[in-house]
Design a protein around this motif. Structure first.
Motif, PDB file in Angstrom:
ATOM      1  N   GLU A 339       0.810  -1.207   0.000  1.00  0.00           N
ATOM      2  CA  GLU A 339       0.000   0.000   0.000  1.00  0.00           C
ATOM      3  C   GLU A 339       0.853   1.271   0.000  1.00  0.00           C
ATOM      4  O   GLU A 339       0.537   2.243  -0.683  1.00  0.00           O
ATOM      5  CB  GLU A 339      -0.893  -0.045   1.233  1.00  0.00           C
ATOM      6  N   VAL A 340       1.938   1.269   0.768  1.00  0.00           N
ATOM      7  CA  VAL A 340       2.700   2.525   0.896  1.00  0.00           C
ATOM      8  C   VAL A 340       3.738   2.720  -0.204  1.00  0.00           C
ATOM      9  O   VAL A 340       4.052   3.864  -0.569  1.00  0.00           O
ATOM     10  CB  VAL A 340       3.403   2.664   2.276  1.00  0.00           C
ATOM     11  N   PRO A 342       3.987   2.617  -3.489  1.00  0.00           N
ATOM     12  CA  PRO A 342       3.798   3.532  -4.612  1.00  0.00           C
ATOM     13  C   PRO A 342       4.014   4.999  -4.218  1.00  0.00           C
ATOM     14  O   PRO A 342       4.324   5.836  -5.063  1.00  0.00           O
ATOM     15  CB  PRO A 342       2.337   3.293  -5.024  1.00  0.00           C
ATOM     16  N   PHE A 343       3.847   5.299  -2.948  1.00  0.00           N
ATOM     17  CA  PHE A 343       4.011   6.689  -2.492  1.00  0.00           C
ATOM     18  C   PHE A 343       5.414   6.979  -1.956  1.00  0.00           C
ATOM     19  O   PHE A 343       5.866   8.110  -1.948  1.00  0.00           O
ATOM     20  CB  PHE A 343       2.986   6.995  -1.386  1.00  0.00           C
ATOM     21  N   THR A 344       6.076   5.933  -1.467  1.00  0.00           N
ATOM     22  CA  THR A 344       7.360   6.182  -0.799  1.00  0.00           C
ATOM     23  C   THR A 344       8.576   5.850  -1.676  1.00  0.00           C
ATOM     24  O   THR A 344       9.653   6.422  -1.470  1.00  0.00           O
ATOM     25  CB  THR A 344       7.465   5.339   0.494  1.00  0.00           C
ATOM     26  N   LYS A 347      11.822   8.052  -2.758  1.00  0.00           N
ATOM     27  CA  LYS A 347      11.910   9.273  -1.955  1.00  0.00           C
ATOM     28  C   LYS A 347      13.180   9.245  -1.087  1.00  0.00           C
ATOM     29  O   LYS A 347      13.808   8.202  -0.917  1.00  0.00           O
ATOM     30  CB  LYS A 347      10.655   9.404  -1.081  1.00  0.00           C
ATOM     31  N   ASP A 469      12.774  14.420   1.306  1.00  0.00           N
ATOM     32  CA  ASP A 469      11.323  14.267   1.407  1.00  0.00           C
ATOM     33  C   ASP A 469      10.874  14.132   2.854  1.00  0.00           C
ATOM     34  O   ASP A 469       9.730  14.407   3.177  1.00  0.00           O
ATOM     35  CB  ASP A 469      10.869  13.053   0.588  1.00  0.00           C
ATOM     36  N   LYS A 514       4.320   7.367   4.994  1.00  0.00           N
ATOM     37  CA  LYS A 514       3.497   7.627   3.809  1.00  0.00           C
ATOM     38  C   LYS A 514       2.660   8.886   4.049  1.00  0.00           C
ATOM     39  O   LYS A 514       2.553   9.767   3.193  1.00  0.00           O
ATOM     40  CB  LYS A 514       2.582   6.430   3.521  1.00  0.00           C
ATOM     41  N   ARG A 515       2.061   8.986   5.232  1.00  0.00           N
ATOM     42  CA  ARG A 515       1.237  10.151   5.573  1.00  0.00           C
ATOM     43  C   ARG A 515       2.069  11.431   5.446  1.00  0.00           C
ATOM     44  O   ARG A 515       1.628  12.423   4.866  1.00  0.00           O
ATOM     45  CB  ARG A 515       0.715  10.005   7.012  1.00  0.00           C
ATOM     46  N   THR A 518       3.229  12.355   1.739  1.00  0.00           N
ATOM     47  CA  THR A 518       2.151  12.709   0.805  1.00  0.00           C
ATOM     48  C   THR A 518       1.353  13.914   1.310  1.00  0.00           C
ATOM     49  O   THR A 518       0.431  14.361   0.645  1.00  0.00           O
ATOM     50  CB  THR A 518       1.166  11.526   0.611  1.00  0.00           C
TER      51      THR A 518
END
Ligand code: CFM
Ligand code: HCA
Length: 542
Positions: A339-340, A342-344, A347, A469, A514-515, A518
């Motif tokens: 879940e995380v 793709p966002f992390t 970075k 990031d 992730k929070r 993003t």
């Protein structure tokens, strides 16, 4: 895309040093190192554990903080009295978020109290011993604890109060264990000297005091785990599931009895090597308990550490059980990662903490596909950075020269070595390394920056040039980092979060990072007049 135009690390290093006077720049140059791990194990040398140049706004703390706040702070049933001005006791009062879980029926949790002699001018002039005696008596009359510890702050050493004599006298009078720590804040160059003092005294006065047998098939102590944000609770859960008995933790969620019976364990598992290696070494010498390095920050690292403990015992039942537990725990970890990621993924992070976390947390970031581009410590020693090649044996460091070294004599009649020759041979054949100690630099990628004793100016400059990031450090860095528009995570206190250790902790950490990376808050941070300067100039006269 964002990182295409970032300057290379050599230019960043040059930029960091540019503003300093020549002498300071020369010194800092040895503490700001471009990591290079191309030749296997051989990493560049970094200067560490040296005095901060006066005038530099360091992130470091003091010897008292390392002794009272860090090592003894998390123990709930010792009354810890700070002999000194009230600020020292107040500052070290639970700001570290070390948690504890006292049984419901027990009233012996003193952590919600800040005990201090609250020294005043007249105590400095006429001496503070009488006040200390009165404080010990008052604490005893009110709480009837099984032990009282006394901690010296800067003025105590300067005026010469003999806290050890007071401790001896009151121990005799009250019949409970009372001991003192000469951990005056100025004694070393950082918190590190305080760790050493705490290790020595807790070993001398408490470890081995209680021979009431501790039962369990696989008995270990967890050294260097302080239950920040509930980390130790997660590790207790996992170890119990595996059938491993935790005799003591130094010192997360700990009690006096845990320390006193710690000599009965079969193995010491060392998490934070920096703060507790002295106890590990002394227990090995005196009681024949070997120690291994573990890391429970990161799911893969946790699995690896459990396997290492099981391999040490060499018992098939335990080895199989550990595999079962790992198999049960990992699906939730993989699901969270899916879940995380793709966002992390891709970075970048910067990690600046005390003496071991910037090393351990890199594993978690790697699991998320994030790269640590700069990292460093406030008070680590060279071995924490460079790894095994400078692994010390127990010795008095430059910053702890005032410590009374204790005599450690192996007593083979009472304490037989924990492993038979045969077992040791088996372990060697399996390639088991007891002190398999990795440092920060061998683990980091090349062309990253390793910076010892980072200061405010350099932190700002690093962010400006490399725009990470996420920036991980402590409360002193927190708000200036956020004002620069960069997400900030406290790796000391975990802000309001945790646990981050073990399997459940890893999932918590992934979600939190992730929070942060993003979050829109940070890109929206600019005030309107910064983005559209003409707005501030528009003035309409009616
Ligand atoms: Fe060890 Fe620690 Fe650390 Fe440390 Fe610390 Fe801490 Fe830290 Mo703050 S014992 S060296 S003295 S892991 S209090 S729990 S977070 S600086 S990196
Ligand atoms: C200390 C404790 C500290 C401080 C953290 C911070 C901790 O060194 O005295 O600066 O945010 O973890 O609580 O390291």
């Amino acid at each position: 895309l964002k990182h295409k135009s970032i300057p290379d690390v050599a230019t960043v290093k040059e930029e960091l040093l540019k503003k300093y006077p020549t002498k300071v720049a020369r010194k800092r140059a040895k503490q700001i190192v471009i990591n290079d791990v191309k030749d296997g194990d051989v990493v560049p040398e970094v200067q560490a554990n040296v005095r901060t140049t006066p005038g530099i706004i360091t992130m470091r703390g003091c010897t008292y903080a390392g002794c009272k706040g860090v090592i003894l702070g998390p123990t709930r049933d010792i009354v810890n009295i700070t002999h000194g001005p009230i600020g020292c006791g107040f500052y070290s009062w639970l700001t570290r978020r070390n948690q504890t879980k006292a049984p419901l029926e027990s009233s012996e949790n003193f952590m919600p109290y800040a005990f201090s002699t609250d020294m005043q001018d007249e105590d400095i002039i006429f001496g503070g011993e009488k006040k200390l005696i009165a404080a010990i008596q008052e604490a005893y009359d009110t709480f009837h604890p099984k032990a009282i510890a006394i901690f010296a702050t800067c003025p105590v050493g300067l005026i010469g109060d003999d806290i050890h004599a007071v401790a001896r006298k009151m121990k005799e009078k009250l019949g409970i264990n009372i001991f003192a720590f000469s951990c005056e804040g100025y004694k070393g160059v950082s918190q590190s000297a305080g760790h050493h003092i705490a290790n020595n005294q807790i070993f001398t006065h408490v470890v081995g005091e209680d021979d009431t047998p501790k039962l369990g098939e696989y008995k270990i102590n967890m050294l260097g785990e302080y239950n920040i944000g509930g980390d130790a609770f997660e590790l207790e859960r996992v170890l119990e599931k595996c059938g491993i008995t935790l005799v003591s933790t130094f010192s997360g969620n700990s009690t006096y009895e845990h320390f006193a019976t710690a000599h009965q364990a079969d193995l010491n598992a060392v998490m934070c090597h920096r703060s507790i290696n002295y106890v590990a070494e002394m227990m090995e010498t005196k009681y024949g308990i070997p120690w291994i390095k573990v890391n429970f920050i990161g799911a893969e690292s946790s699995a690896k550490s459990l396997r290492k403990i099981a391999q040490y015992f060499g018992d098939k039942k335990l080895i199989d059980r550990v595999e079962e537990v790992i198999a049960e725990e990992m699906p939730a970890v993989y699901a969270a990662l899916e879940e995380v990621k793709p966002f992390t993924e891709g970075k970048t992070a910067m990690l600046f903490v005390g003496g071991s976390r910037a090393h351990h947390y890199q594993d978690l970031f790697t699991e998320m596909g994030m790269k640590t581009i700069a990292a460093g410590y406030e008070f680590a020693h060279r071995d924490d950075y460079e790894g095994r090649k400078v692994m010390p044996t127990i010795k008095v460091d430059a910053d702890s020269r005032n410590i009374e070294e204790i005599e450690v004599t192996p007593d083979s009649t009472r304490f037989a070595p924990r492993k038979s020759e045969e077992d040791l041979k088996r372990l060697a054949e399996e390639g088991f390394t007891f002190k398999d100690y990795e440092g920060m630099m061998p683990q980091m990628e090349s062309n990253t920056l390793v910076i010892d004793d980072l200061n405010q100016y350099e932190a700002d400059k690093l962010i400006e040039l490399l725009k990470p990031d996420v920036f991980c450090a402590g409360i002193k860095e927190k708000f200036s980092v956020q004002k620069m528009g960069v997400p900030m995570k406290q790796l000391h206190s975990y802000d309001y979060g945790g646990p981050y250790a073990g399997f459940k902790g890893a999932v918590n950490f992934y979600t939190e990072i992730k929070r942060l990376v993003t979050s829109k808050v940070w890109s929206d941070l600019k005030a309107p007049w910064e983005e559209n300067p003409e707005l501030s100039a528009t003035y309409v006269w009616e």
